[in-house]
Scaffold this active site. Sequence first.
Site, short mmCIF file in Angstrom:
data_model
loop_
_atom_site.label_atom_id
_atom_site.label_comp_id
_atom_site.label_asym_id
_atom_site.label_seq_id
_atom_site.Cartn_x
_atom_site.Cartn_y
_atom_site.Cartn_z
CB THR A 72 74.72 160.90 24.00
OG1 THR A 72 73.33 161.17 23.82
CG2 THR A 72 75.46 161.19 22.71
CG ASN A 144 64.07 156.77 21.60
OD1 ASN A 144 64.48 155.76 21.06
ND2 ASN A 144 64.19 157.96 21.05
CD GLN A 183 63.14 156.80 26.92
OE1 GLN A 183 62.28 156.81 27.80
NE2 GLN A 183 63.61 157.93 26.41
CB THR A 241 88.05 166.68 37.82
OG1 THR A 241 89.36 167.15 37.54
CG2 THR A 241 87.78 166.72 39.32
CB CYS A 328 67.15 163.34 16.80
SG CYS A 328 67.32 163.04 18.55
N1 PLP Z 1 69.15 156.48 24.12
C1 PLP Z 1 67.82 156.59 24.22
C2 PLP Z 1 66.95 155.40 23.95
C3 PLP Z 1 67.24 157.80 24.60
O1 PLP Z 1 65.91 157.89 24.70
C4 PLP Z 1 68.09 158.90 24.86
C5 PLP Z 1 67.52 160.21 25.20
O2 PLP Z 1 66.93 160.90 24.41
C6 PLP Z 1 69.47 158.73 24.73
C7 PLP Z 1 69.96 157.51 24.37
C8 PLP Z 1 70.43 159.87 24.98
O3 PLP Z 1 70.57 160.09 26.34
P1 PLP Z 1 71.33 161.37 26.93
O4 PLP Z 1 70.46 162.53 26.67
O5 PLP Z 1 71.53 161.05 28.39
O6 PLP Z 1 72.64 161.48 26.25
#
Ligand code: PLP
Length: 381
Positions: A72, A144, A183, A241, A328
């Site tokens: 993210t 995903n 993914q 850090t 989500c």
């Molecule tokens: N991008 C994709 C395609 C994902 O499947 C996910 C996880 O759900 C993320 C981004 C977000 O990753 P993170 O939980 O490491 O922030």
Amino acid sequence: MKKIYLDYAAATPVDPEVLKTMRPYFTEKFYNPSAIYLDARKLKNELDEIRHKVAETIGAKPAEIVFTAGATEANNLAVQGIMRQFPEGEMLVSSIEHESILEPAGQFKHREVPVDKNGRILLNKLSNLISDETVLVSVMYVNNEIGSIQPLKEVSGIIDGIRRQRRAKGNKLPVYLHTDAAQAGNYLDLHASRLGVDLMSLNGGKIYGPKQAGVLYIKAGTKLKPLIFGGGQEFGLRSGTENLAAAAGFAAALAAAQQKRPGESKRITELRRHFEQLVSEKIPAAIVNGPDKRAPHLSSITFPGTDNERMMMELDEAGIMCAAGSACSAARDEASHVLSAIGLSEAEARSTLRFSLGRQTTQADIQKAADELARLTASNR
Ligand code: PLP
């Protein structure tokens, strides 16, 4: 009752070897790597080695690796880091990106590139949508929800063509290609220059490493604005850090995932195909979404006439853990934007479950899951 976990696309357990690599950084190697006494300086060197290891695994240079707290953050850094430099610039995203791309893209001038019914980006539409103001194109490597794999090399070829045209026209505006590869780490080639990307996000939580650990690969010569300001760590792009435990765990997990990739891709593909075959035999109305050739671990299946939230709860009671479309979207009570982009109706999207397989998944697990699905669809329709 033995629980069956079929949600590896959401989270993976940390590999015991990875955990072993991380442990010392919580205890005897706790120093701040920026401190000047010898033991701290040794840690700085270890961080350099860790960065080197990540770079080596993806065919990059150490200075091209910035550690982040997961994908993210890496996605946000890529989008905001580029776009904040170009107030008049525009970005293109595929219509099936993760929220951590779509939300930051929403803060800037942006357009969505549609996908076909298999979730593959329409390359001719992409070419037509690139304008003289486009500075960033973000196309995820593996989706995903449905596991579709994007043709990154072809996208990169289109962008190279745009660069040549701009040079000929004297347009100095750069154009970069970013991919969210969250993914892809367990199953696909991550070699950055082979893929032809300028920026790539990766995370530890999907590759049997720690959560809130990841990197943004930034090709040399690509300038970004930081999101987090302070002590100037991570080449000034991500102050704070350094989290050596997270970085070391991520590096070890990535190397192991890529080393296991050929064997696991084959094994998981076979398991998933068998699972889908069992489901189709037992539940003839079930529809498998996405292309046959996709990331091995993902299986998105529509069970017409059922309610996915209810099915998921009932599967949970039967000891089977899976996901409804996307967590989500579910939280916002919206049908999945990915399923809608590939042409499913809202009702179909709300009858769709996502199963994702991983290292601990067995034949017995998928047999049991298929049996339970047959029982529940019969009673839920
Ligand atoms: N991008 C994709 C395609 C994902 O499947 C996910 C996880 O759900 C993320 C981004 C977000 O990753 P993170 O939980 O490491 O922030």
